[in-house]
Write an enzyme that holds these catalytic residues in place. Structure first.
Site, PDB file in Angstrom:
ATOM      1  N   GLY A 326       0.828  -1.206   0.000  1.00  0.00           N
ATOM      2  CA  GLY A 326       0.000   0.000   0.000  1.00  0.00           C
ATOM      3  C   GLY A 326       0.860   1.253   0.000  1.00  0.00           C
ATOM      4  O   GLY A 326       1.966   1.286  -0.552  1.00  0.00           O
ATOM      5  N   SER A 327       0.371   2.291   0.672  1.00  0.00           N
ATOM      6  CA  SER A 327       1.044   3.591   0.627  1.00  0.00           C
ATOM      7  C   SER A 327       2.347   3.638   1.411  1.00  0.00           C
ATOM      8  O   SER A 327       3.068   4.639   1.338  1.00  0.00           O
ATOM      9  CB  SER A 327       0.100   4.683   1.143  1.00  0.00           C
ATOM     10  OG  SER A 327      -0.985   4.851   0.251  1.00  0.00           O
ATOM     11  N   THR A 328       2.674   2.584   2.181  1.00  0.00           N
ATOM     12  CA  THR A 328       3.988   2.566   2.834  1.00  0.00           C
ATOM     13  C   THR A 328       5.099   2.452   1.785  1.00  0.00           C
ATOM     14  O   THR A 328       6.279   2.653   2.100  1.00  0.00           O
ATOM     15  CB  THR A 328       4.107   1.387   3.814  1.00  0.00           C
ATOM     16  OG1 THR A 328       3.916   0.151   3.112  1.00  0.00           O
ATOM     17  CG2 THR A 328       3.067   1.508   4.923  1.00  0.00           C
TER      18      THR A 328
END
Length: 644
Positions: A326-328
């Protein structure tokens, strides 16, 4: 007709018979002499050796298994002595009847019977098998009085493995179990048969398996002279057993317990690493299990509960669970853009809330978009459009090459078995992953999803924690490890385990600082704002949401969050603390937890609270004050309008 006796003839016959008898006796005597010479002279050494073998018995002395300790010396795996009632099936005619009779003297439960049956199927017929363990003194006395009734049954004193913290750290400690036929084959392949004589247990999983050689020690032997009846007369010689070494781990059990409590009632994983040397400070897989269940052979009911549970408690999620990041993934994408010259920290673009690529429109998570976005804001507010465009410009080849340097898509080298590689998307990977030629081709539109941590991206929590540690340290790649040192249990001497050579990624510090500034902004004013409000330490982080299923047309993340629990997205959070010279880097995922700020970030906060509390207790000067909100670089508007 009259017969006449001739005395001379009778005497001759008698003498002839006497001669034959004497000759036969002499021949027998010579045969006896020859046999005696054969046994006493020619075959003397052979039969002397056999006689000695009958007179002398070699008794193995099983070594004490090494302990497992945390970084502060707290015992996580130890040994205790207990009496065991054991049966040798080969010496008993009617086994079931014998067990029934034993049950009248010593309590034997249905669980004991099932475990015995399972162990019997895995053991050789002449081996003794425990029917009851941890007998009380009263039970030992009751059996001793009537032991004459039970040939083939005996009481033995054995050392048993114990995990005093139960489910805590179970996945990394592993467990031991009785040596199976498969284990025996492996022992023979390693030419360790003599070293395992008399040993009934072996490491089956986790550190118990990985460091089996060090933990087991070296088996000793006694030469015992026995009588004709098999009774021991005296000990002729003795080679003492060498106990196994104690493992001194990098984890802190207090921090481990805090991390497990933070994920209590959830499915997920959390890994904390010291970026300075790769030491694993905590590693949690939730839910967990009690390794004590496996020591004596787990019964079928408990095995079924663990093995068939929908929550998969036996899965070591930090090592073997793989998820889209994801956005990590965005901080690493931002760093790649800076290092490869696709962006500067101050360049901006306008985000209308979508990015058109060909005939497809990729939507941002914020309706209407984020307005003008620079790198700081793209990380702090997690702007998808910024990374859609960036991924389109960079292409999959540059993304794959850069991310591979951080360890994505490869094993970290941690000292545990079972680590998975995950998937770092690339042209080469896709060509080998699919059978049909059309599916093997890489399409540019697939890069757009990869750029925001979705698509084919699939990594373990350990990989993400390790990558975060590399980023936090400015590019120093230290191999994660759990064992720091070995301790001699006899003299207490400690031997440090050498660190593997660090790899330096040669990142530009100003680029690293720009990304870390954006992660600090995510905590203070971005997607994780409020979680770390009023804490007494400095922290930077990044939230992430990993899709379990793709969004339907017109569906939003809020709609998904309200859906059935196992259809919800996974929640991620990565962090490090403090900003300068970080001491701890973390990654956490909560399966079906929804937004990372609501599930994973609070879990990491609890771990960081405990970490800095421990540090403050050890040294009151280490607690860091919460710094003011960072000032992002001055914006410089450039022509970066989102274009197809």
């Amino acid at each position: 007709m009259t017969e006449f006796n001739h005395p001379e003839q009778a005497i001759k016959q008698f003498r002839f018979r006497l001669f034959l008898a004497g000759l036969f006796v002499v021949l027998l005597f010579f045969v006896l002499i020859a046999r005696l010479l054969w046994l006493q002279v020619i075959s003397y050494e052979k039969y002397q050796s056999k006689a000695e073998d009958n007179r002398i018995t070699i008794v193995p002395l099983v070594p004490n298994r090494g302990l497992i300790l945390d970084r502060n010396g707290v015992v996580l795996a130890n040994n205790y002595s207990a009496y065991t009632l054991e049966i040798t099936p080969s010496k008993i005619d009617n086994l079931n009847e014998m067990i029934d009779e034993l049950g009248k003297i010593v309590e034997i439960s249905a669980l004991d019977r099932r475990r015995f049956k399972k162990l019997r199927a895995e053991s050789k017929r002449f081996e003794s098998i425990p029917i009851r363990t941890r007998l009380t003194d009263e039970e030992v006395a009751r059996f001793a009085v009537q032991s004459f009734r039970f040939p083939g049954v005996e009481i033995r004193a054995r050392l048993f493995r114990q995990y005093p913290y139960g489910p805590h750290a179970a996945h990394l400690l592993g467990y031991i179990g009785r040596i199976s036929a498969r284990d025996q084959e492996r022992i023979e392949e390693l030419d360790q048969t003599n070293n395992y004589r008399g040993t009934a247990y072996i490491g089956k999983d986790g550190l118990e398996k990985r460091y089996e050689t060090e933990l087991h020690g070296r088996t000793g032997f006694e030469e015992v002279e026995t009588s004709a009846g098999g009774r021991a007369v005296r000990v002729l010689s003795r080679s003492p057993a060498v106990p196994g070494e104690n493992l001194m781990l990098s984890i802190d059990i207090r921090l481990q317990e805090a991390a497990e409590k933070a994920l209590e009632g959830k499915r997920g994983a959390l890994v904390a690493i010291d970026p300075r040397n790769g030491d694993i400070l905590a590693m949690v897989s939730a839910p967990s299990f009690d390794p004590n269940l496996f020591v004596e052979g787990i019964d079928s009911e408990n095995w079924k509960l663990l093995n068939e549970s929908i929550d998969r408690p036996l899965l070591n999620r930090p090592l073997a669970g793989t998820y889209p990041p994801g956005s990590t993934f965005k901080p690493f994408m931002a760093l790649a853009a800076l290092e490869r010259g696709f962006r500067t920290a101050s360049s901006t673009l306008r985000d209308p809330g979508y990015f058109d690529f060909g005939s497809r429109r990729f939507m941002d998570d914020k309706i209407g978009g984020h307005g003008m976005v620079d790198m700081y804001k793209s990380i702090a507010e997690s702007c998808n459009t910024y990374y859609y465009m960036l991924g389109s410009e960079m292409g999959i080849d540059i993304i794959s090459e850069f991310m591979g340097r951080f360890g994505f898509g490869s094993r970290t080298g941690i000292d545990l078995d079972g680590e998975r590689t995950g998937v770092l998307p690339s042209r080469e990977w896709k060509a080998g992953a699919f059978k049909k030629a059309e599916a093997q081709r890489w399409y540019s539109g697939e890069t757009i999803s990869v750029a925001i941590g979705q698509g084919y991206n699939n990594y373990t929590p350990l990989q993400l924690a390790h990558a975060t540690a590399v980023l936090a340290s400015g590019g120093m790649n230290a191999t994660p490890r759990l064992v720091r040192a070995f301790q001699n249990p006899v003299n207490g001497q400690v031997t440090e385990k050498p660190l593997e050579a660090f790899k330096q990624l040669n990142l530009q510090q100003r680029h690293v600082d720009s990304v870390k500034l954006g992660m600090r902004g995510a905590v203070l004013e971005g997607t994780a704002r409020g979680v770390f409000r009023d804490v007494g330490y400095e922290v930077a982080g990044k939230t992430g949401t990993a899709q379990v299923f793709g969004l339907k047309q017109g569906e939003t993340y809020k709609d998904r969050a309200a859906s059935a629990e196992r259809l919800r997205d996974h929640g991620w959070f990565i962090a490090f603390s403090p900003m300068e010279q970080p001491r701890i880097a973390l990654a956490a995922i909560v399966e079906n937890g929804g937004f990372g700020s609501q599930s994973a970030a609070p879990a990491i906060k609890k771990v960081l609270d405990t970490y800095w509390q421990i540090e403050a207790e050890n040294n009151p000067s280490v607690a860091l004050p919460l710094s003011e909100a960072p000032e992002p670089a001055a914006s410089q508007t450039t022509n970066l309008e989102p274009q197809p």
